[in-house]
Design an enzyme around this catalytic site. Structure first.
Site: not given
Lengths: 125, 416
Positions: B131, B208, B211, B234, B374
């Protein structure tokens, strides 16, 4: 969107009017929306202070491409001063007045490019 | 054993929907079908109530004064750190720093760790799948410090080219920063393996998890990473709250990111010493209610069970992929191997701009994302530029997928 209005927009998207470029254009301008990648280029020829010829090219969604097609039909032959006073609302009305606010950016891209071409008199790359 | 649990518990999305007030509303006259979960999730009643309850009954600043409200706020806010710590298997709640979101978390590391520890010639390894939030902060460091950014590529199936990994690692590599699950392709990357490889050259590892954490069970000790970042919104939490997990000794050695109130131990005009963890990195009055809301979101996820959520989404994903494959005018990106994946499908319809697809789905009350997600470098690599994307969560159903595909068929017909 009502189906008549949708038909009208899709017709302009599938069969764009005034599509192409002008070799000896007086003004050319190109601009896009970075977030969605839509790009419109306008070539203009002015005669006796009137928009004698206008052609567009570009890529993008149906709303942006149909809008600029409809715009070229609306302003062709118009006096430059009148083109400059063509408002966002005039554009939305020309589209049938049913574009969702979410898509205003798409619908108004063509008009933005047209005004910048006339005001900033910039050349497209 | 895993199989047994899998068949014993089934999540009912129709019941879960009742916990989410937003599904009571209609969009353009139709019941809302929310398939934009990779952008942000909807919020359960319990999270919404916790925000309301905080402001009605406990509102006060933390770590100030001895009065009852301040004490309660402080306990509630610290408790939220504990919930997040337990959720990801961190050893202590002080290893959790609350931030605004995953982007701010990565910036905190770029400034707090990178700025003070990297020197010219050092290298950072990221992947083409990142991202923008895991690309742009490192470019800032590259320009400021003269470091090099190496990039691990992706194959046409949507998997990282792991064979290239050893060649990209050396003793110059100081940090490997990898997206756990792709927000474009859904691919879940083998972060444990990548971490092991990175450790061989002594690099730190940042995951990261923005997600992945909403959809699958995460254990930082199992992965072996040094840092892990995520966004609360999220994973059913409020917007404006995210976090970093960091190993104690690294966080202790790191310089602060923001300077000012609450992050200090002792201030004189000449010199200041830093507060203990995690407050050293939480300058100023933080997003107290956001942290509390995130804690309640974690409670909700744990009640349902991450395994149940993952299995449900996998079922939806397989179902949607099968259905979509029936139409040759739907081009699906990635999902061409049997690697682990979260419920994200990016696609395009031949001859129709994804904005038109998303706009016409919206007219039927169906929310999907369209654009570059993104992740422009990845999109460019896969020659997709722009795409529509559906992404699932625990409240989505097969009926919703059917309705979405029926609508796609109608849109295709209109443009013919």
């Amino acid at each position: 969107m009502e189906s008549d209005n949708l038909e009208f927009i899709l017709d302009h998207f599938k069969n764009p009017r005034n599509y192409g470029t002008i070799e000896d254009a007086d003004f050319s301008y190109e601009e896009g929306i970075p977030s969605c990648g839509d790009v419109i280029r306008l070539d203009l020829r002015i005669k006796n202070n009137k928009l004698d010829d206008i052609k567009f090219s570009g890529t993008g969604c149906a709303i942006s491409q149909a809008s600029v097609s409809i715009l070229t039909e609306s302003v062709e032959g118009m006096e430059v001063s009148k083109v400059l006073s063509f408002t966002d609302n005039d554009m939305l009305e020309a589209l049938g007045g049913q574009v969702s606010p979410i898509r205003f950016k798409c619908a108004l891209l063509g008009l933005t490019v047209l005004k910048k071409a006339l005001i900033e008199k910039k050349s497209a790359p | 054993m895993e199989k047994l649990i899998k068949s014993a518990t089934v999540l009912d999305p129709h019941l879960i929907k009742n916990d989410f007030p937003v599904f009571k509303r209609r969009v353009n006259g139709k019941p809302l079908i929310y398939l934009d979960n990779a952008a942000t999730s909807q919020k359960p009643e319990s999270v919404i109530n916790s925000i309301d309850n905080y402001y009605r009954n406990h509102n006060s600043n933390i770590h100030r004064g001895v009065h009852t409200l301040s004490y309660e706020s402080t306990v509630m806010y610290e408790e939220a750190h504990k919930k997040v710590a337990e959720f990801i298997g961190a050893e202590d709640w002080r290893n959790i720093i609350f931030t605004r979101n995953a982007t701010e978390s990565i910036n905190l590391l770029a400034y707090g760790w990178g700025l003070h520890n990297l020197k010219e010639g050092d290298e950072i390894l990221i992947t083409i799948m990142e991202h923008h939030s895991n690309i742009v902060p490192w470019q800032m460091l590259r320009d400021l410090k003269g470091i090099k950014i190496n990039v691990l590529g992706v194959d046409e199936k949507g998997n990282l080219k792991l064979d290239d990994l050893p060649g990209l690692l050396s003793e110059r590599t100081k940090l490997v920063s990898v997206i756990h699950a792709s927000n474009v392709l859904g691919t879940v990357n083998p972060v444990k393996y990548i971490t092991q490889e990175a450790k061989k050259v002594g690099a730190l590892v940042l995951i990261d998890a923005a997600q992945s954490i909403p959809h699958l069970s995460i254990d930082v000790n199992d992965i072996g990473c040094d840092f892990l970042v995520a966004s609360g919104h999220k994973m059913l939490g409020p917007t404006g709250i995210g976090f970093i997990y960091g190993r104690t000794e690294l966080l202790q050695d790191m310089e602060p990111f923001m300077y000012g109130g609450d992050m200090i131990e002792k201030v004189t005009i000449e010199k200041t010493t830093w507060n203990e963890l995690p407050w050293k990195f939480e300058a100023g009055t933080p997003n107290i209610v956001g942290g509390i809301g995130l804690g309640v979101a974690v409670d909700y996820l744990q009640n349902i069970g991450l395994t149940n959520i993952y299995n449900h989404e996998e079922e939806l994903l397989v179902y949607a992929l099968e259905k979509m494959a029936e139409y040759d005018w739907i081009k699906i990106y990635g999902h061409k191997s049997d690697s682990q994946s979260v419920g994200v499908i990016s696609f395009n319809i031949e001859g129709i701009h994804p904005h038109d697809v998303a706009g016409m789905l919206d007219e039927q009350g169906i929310a999907v994302r369209s654009g570059h997600h993104c992740a422009q470098p990845l999109m460019r690599e896969l020659s997709m530029d722009f795409a529509a994307r559906v992404s699932f969560y625990l409240y989505n159903t097969k009926e919703e997928i059917d309705l979405c595909i029926e609508t796609l068929k109608k849109i295709k017909k209109l443009f013919e």
